[in-house]
Write a protein that holds these residues in place. Sequence first.
Motif, PDB file in Angstrom:
ATOM      1  N   LEU A  48     -11.034  -7.189 -14.982  1.00 43.98           N
ATOM      2  CA  LEU A  48     -10.485  -5.933 -14.466  1.00 43.98           C
ATOM      3  C   LEU A  48     -10.070  -6.060 -13.000  1.00 43.98           C
ATOM      4  CD1 LEU A  48     -12.964  -3.398 -16.101  1.00 43.98           C
ATOM      5  CD2 LEU A  48     -10.566  -3.766 -16.711  1.00 43.98           C
ATOM      6  N   ILE A  49     -10.946  -6.623 -12.190  1.00 38.85           N
ATOM      7  CA  ILE A  49     -10.648  -6.767 -10.761  1.00 38.85           C
ATOM      8  C   ILE A  49      -9.482  -7.720 -10.542  1.00 38.85           C
ATOM      9  CG2 ILE A  49     -11.544  -7.623  -8.560  1.00 38.85           C
ATOM     10  CD1 ILE A  49     -14.329  -6.646  -9.522  1.00 38.85           C
ATOM     11  N   ALA A  50      -9.501  -8.844 -11.234  1.00 39.89           N
ATOM     12  CA  ALA A  50      -8.432  -9.833 -11.088  1.00 39.89           C
ATOM     13  C   ALA A  50      -7.096  -9.272 -11.546  1.00 39.89           C
ATOM     14  CB  ALA A  50      -8.770 -11.093 -11.861  1.00 39.89           C
ATOM     15  N   GLY A  51      -7.142  -8.316 -12.480  1.00 32.79           N
ATOM     16  CA  GLY A  51      -5.918  -7.682 -12.960  1.00 32.79           C
ATOM     17  C   GLY A  51      -5.410  -6.585 -12.043  1.00 32.79           C
ATOM     18  N   GLY A  52      -6.103  -6.371 -10.928  1.00 31.18           N
ATOM     19  CA  GLY A  52      -5.633  -5.394  -9.950  1.00 31.18           C
ATOM     20  C   GLY A  52      -6.267  -4.027 -10.071  1.00 31.18           C
ATOM     21  N   ALA A  53      -7.297  -3.886 -10.896  1.00 33.47           N
ATOM     22  CA  ALA A  53      -7.946  -2.588 -11.064  1.00 33.47           C
ATOM     23  C   ALA A  53      -8.687  -2.193  -9.796  1.00 33.47           C
ATOM     24  CB  ALA A  53      -8.924  -2.633 -12.245  1.00 33.47           C
ATOM     25  N   THR A  54      -8.537  -0.932  -9.418  1.00 35.44           N
ATOM     26  CA  THR A  54      -9.269  -0.402  -8.268  1.00 35.44           C
ATOM     27  C   THR A  54     -10.684  -0.050  -8.709  1.00 35.44           C
ATOM     28  OG1 THR A  54      -8.651   1.880  -8.759  1.00 35.44           O
ATOM     29  CG2 THR A  54      -7.126   0.607  -7.348  1.00 35.44           C
ATOM     30  N   ALA A  55     -11.531   0.268  -7.735  1.00 40.43           N
ATOM     31  CA  ALA A  55     -12.904   0.684  -8.054  1.00 40.43           C
ATOM     32  C   ALA A  55     -12.888   1.900  -8.970  1.00 40.43           C
ATOM     33  CB  ALA A  55     -13.681   0.978  -6.778  1.00 40.43           C
ATOM     34  N   ARG A  56     -11.962   2.799  -8.743  1.00 39.29           N
ATOM     35  CA  ARG A  56     -11.838   4.001  -9.584  1.00 39.29           C
ATOM     36  C   ARG A  56     -11.448   3.619 -11.016  1.00 39.29           C
ATOM     37  NH1 ARG A  56      -8.681   8.722  -7.008  1.00 39.29           N
ATOM     38  NH2 ARG A  56     -10.651   8.833  -5.923  1.00 39.29           N
ATOM     39  N   ASP A  57     -10.515   2.665 -11.145  1.00 46.08           N
ATOM     40  CA  ASP A  57     -10.098   2.195 -12.478  1.00 46.08           C
ATOM     41  C   ASP A  57     -11.264   1.532 -13.213  1.00 46.08           C
ATOM     42  OD1 ASP A  57      -7.472   2.972 -11.857  1.00 46.08           O
ATOM     43  OD2 ASP A  57      -6.922   0.960 -11.161  1.00 46.08           O
ATOM     44  N   VAL A  58     -11.969   0.661 -12.504  1.00 41.39           N
ATOM     45  CA  VAL A  58     -13.114  -0.039 -13.095  1.00 41.39           C
ATOM     46  C   VAL A  58     -14.169   0.967 -13.522  1.00 41.39           C
ATOM     47  CG1 VAL A  58     -15.015  -1.634 -12.622  1.00 41.39           C
ATOM     48  CG2 VAL A  58     -12.708  -2.190 -11.841  1.00 41.39           C
ATOM     49  N   ALA A  59     -14.427   1.948 -12.656  1.00 43.72           N
ATOM     50  CA  ALA A  59     -15.434   2.969 -12.952  1.00 43.72           C
ATOM     51  C   ALA A  59     -15.078   3.744 -14.217  1.00 43.72           C
ATOM     52  CB  ALA A  59     -15.576   3.920 -11.771  1.00 43.72           C
ATOM     53  N   ALA A  60     -13.832   4.149 -14.318  1.00 44.98           N
ATOM     54  CA  ALA A  60     -13.393   4.907 -15.503  1.00 44.98           C
ATOM     55  C   ALA A  60     -13.501   4.061 -16.762  1.00 44.98           C
ATOM     56  CB  ALA A  60     -11.958   5.387 -15.300  1.00 44.98           C
ATOM     57  N   MET A  77     -18.565 -11.182  -6.144  1.00 46.39           N
ATOM     58  CA  MET A  77     -17.959 -12.039  -5.128  1.00 46.39           C
ATOM     59  C   MET A  77     -19.035 -12.876  -4.425  1.00 46.39           C
ATOM     60  SD  MET A  77     -15.016  -9.479  -3.696  1.00 46.39           S
ATOM     61  CE  MET A  77     -14.389 -10.557  -2.437  1.00 46.39           C
ATOM     62  N   ARG A  78     -20.185 -12.278  -4.164  1.00 46.76           N
ATOM     63  CA  ARG A  78     -21.275 -13.025  -3.528  1.00 46.76           C
ATOM     64  C   ARG A  78     -21.765 -14.129  -4.463  1.00 46.76           C
ATOM     65  NH1 ARG A  78     -24.858  -9.252  -3.170  1.00 46.76           N
ATOM     66  NH2 ARG A  78     -23.904  -8.294  -1.364  1.00 46.76           N
ATOM     67  N   LYS A  79     -21.929 -13.799  -5.744  1.00 47.71           N
ATOM     68  CA  LYS A  79     -22.416 -14.775  -6.720  1.00 47.71           C
ATOM     69  C   LYS A  79     -21.471 -15.962  -6.840  1.00 47.71           C
ATOM     70  CE  LYS A  79     -23.974 -15.061 -11.526  1.00 47.71           C
ATOM     71  NZ  LYS A  79     -24.275 -14.282 -12.739  1.00 47.71           N
ATOM     72  N   LEU A  80     -20.175 -15.682  -6.815  1.00 50.68           N
ATOM     73  CA  LEU A  80     -19.172 -16.738  -6.969  1.00 50.68           C
ATOM     74  C   LEU A  80     -18.745 -17.352  -5.640  1.00 50.68           C
ATOM     75  CD1 LEU A  80     -16.907 -15.018  -9.645  1.00 50.68           C
ATOM     76  CD2 LEU A  80     -18.569 -16.863 -10.000  1.00 50.68           C
ATOM     77  N   GLU A  81     -19.272 -16.816  -4.545  1.00 51.48           N
ATOM     78  CA  GLU A  81     -18.905 -17.275  -3.202  1.00 51.48           C
ATOM     79  C   GLU A  81     -17.402 -17.161  -2.977  1.00 51.48           C
ATOM     80  OE1 GLU A  81     -20.611 -21.048  -2.138  1.00 51.48           O
ATOM     81  OE2 GLU A  81     -22.504 -20.565  -3.132  1.00 51.48           O
ATOM     82  N   LEU A  82     -16.842 -16.019  -3.383  1.00 48.18           N
ATOM     83  CA  LEU A  82     -15.426 -15.730  -3.192  1.00 48.18           C
ATOM     84  C   LEU A  82     -15.310 -14.570  -2.213  1.00 48.18           C
ATOM     85  CD1 LEU A  82     -14.287 -16.009  -6.917  1.00 48.18           C
ATOM     86  CD2 LEU A  82     -14.131 -17.738  -5.129  1.00 48.18           C
ATOM     87  N   HIS A  83     -14.136 -14.442  -1.573  1.00 49.05           N
ATOM     88  CA  HIS A  83     -14.020 -13.485  -0.485  1.00 49.05           C
ATOM     89  C   HIS A  83     -12.875 -12.485  -0.620  1.00 49.05           C
ATOM     90  CE1 HIS A  83     -16.083 -17.114   0.977  1.00 49.05           C
ATOM     91  NE2 HIS A  83     -16.905 -16.228   1.476  1.00 49.05           N
ATOM     92  N   SER A  84     -12.128 -12.532  -1.706  1.00 47.20           N
ATOM     93  CA  SER A  84     -11.012 -11.602  -1.855  1.00 47.20           C
ATOM     94  C   SER A  84     -10.664 -11.439  -3.326  1.00 47.20           C
ATOM     95  CB  SER A  84      -9.783 -12.101  -1.096  1.00 47.20           C
ATOM     96  OG  SER A  84      -9.255 -13.248  -1.734  1.00 47.20           O
ATOM     97  N   ALA A  85      -9.877 -10.392  -3.599  1.00 44.81           N
ATOM     98  CA  ALA A  85      -9.397 -10.173  -4.964  1.00 44.81           C
ATOM     99  C   ALA A  85      -8.493 -11.318  -5.413  1.00 44.81           C
ATOM    100  CB  ALA A  85      -8.657  -8.841  -5.054  1.00 44.81           C
ATOM    101  N   ALA A  86      -7.756 -11.898  -4.469  1.00 41.82           N
ATOM    102  CA  ALA A  86      -6.888 -13.033  -4.814  1.00 41.82           C
ATOM    103  C   ALA A  86      -7.721 -14.228  -5.283  1.00 41.82           C
ATOM    104  CB  ALA A  86      -6.031 -13.430  -3.617  1.00 41.82           C
ATOM    105  N   GLU A  87      -8.833 -14.491  -4.616  1.00 44.58           N
ATOM    106  CA  GLU A  87      -9.705 -15.591  -5.043  1.00 44.58           C
ATOM    107  C   GLU A  87     -10.334 -15.271  -6.400  1.00 44.58           C
ATOM    108  OE1 GLU A  87     -12.487 -16.363  -1.874  1.00 44.58           O
ATOM    109  OE2 GLU A  87     -11.062 -17.618  -0.811  1.00 44.58           O
ATOM    110  N   LEU A  88     -10.689 -14.003  -6.624  1.00 44.48           N
ATOM    111  CA  LEU A  88     -11.218 -13.610  -7.936  1.00 44.48           C
ATOM    112  C   LEU A  88     -10.174 -13.827  -9.024  1.00 44.48           C
ATOM    113  CD1 LEU A  88     -13.182 -10.319  -7.167  1.00 44.48           C
ATOM    114  CD2 LEU A  88     -14.140 -12.451  -8.040  1.00 44.48           C
ATOM    115  N   ALA A  89      -8.925 -13.456  -8.738  1.00 43.87           N
ATOM    116  CA  ALA A  89      -7.851 -13.636  -9.719  1.00 43.87           C
ATOM    117  C   ALA A  89      -7.638 -15.116 -10.030  1.00 43.87           C
ATOM    118  CB  ALA A  89      -6.555 -13.010  -9.209  1.00 43.87           C
ATOM    119  N   THR A  90      -7.644 -15.948  -9.005  1.00 38.20           N
ATOM    120  CA  THR A  90      -7.483 -17.389  -9.206  1.00 38.20           C
ATOM    121  C   THR A  90      -8.620 -17.947 -10.052  1.00 38.20           C
ATOM    122  OG1 THR A  90      -6.322 -17.618  -7.106  1.00 38.20           O
ATOM    123  CG2 THR A  90      -7.268 -19.619  -8.042  1.00 38.20           C
ATOM    124  N   PHE A  91      -9.830 -17.510  -9.760  1.00 35.40           N
ATOM    125  CA  PHE A  91     -10.992 -17.951 -10.522  1.00 35.40           C
ATOM    126  C   PHE A  91     -10.863 -17.518 -11.982  1.00 35.40           C
ATOM    127  CE2 PHE A  91     -15.398 -17.746 -11.995  1.00 35.40           C
ATOM    128  CZ  PHE A  91     -15.859 -18.985 -11.597  1.00 35.40           C
TER     129      PHE A  91
END
Length: 100
Positions: A48-60, A77-91
């Motif tokens: 969801l996050i990697a697809g661009g979902a906002t906190a509100r979208d994820v919550a819903a 992000m802490r668990k994966l040691e990533l720092h941005s949505a772009a890094e989450l998307a790449t992962f």
Amino acid sequence: MQRGETYLSPPLRAVMPQGGPDGAPDSVSFDAVSHVPLTRRERELLVLIAGGATARDVAARLGISPLTARKHRENLMRKLELHSAAELATFAVRLGLPIG
């Protein structure tokens, strides 16, 4: 780091394909990418996050509050040691998860 170079966090550097002898990237194995085991819920959140979902979208989508969604994102992000949505998307792409 030299000027003009791109910084990648250590977890992303570990999973980025390296160029082979012909310059083509090698395939990345799932084991190399999944250095941290993720639960089914964490994978769902990652998609969801990697697809661009906002906190509100994820919550819903997950039936939780936006504050809880933000906290889940921080924890992931802490668990994966990533720092941005772009890094989450790449992962997520490296894991082969569907993002859209």
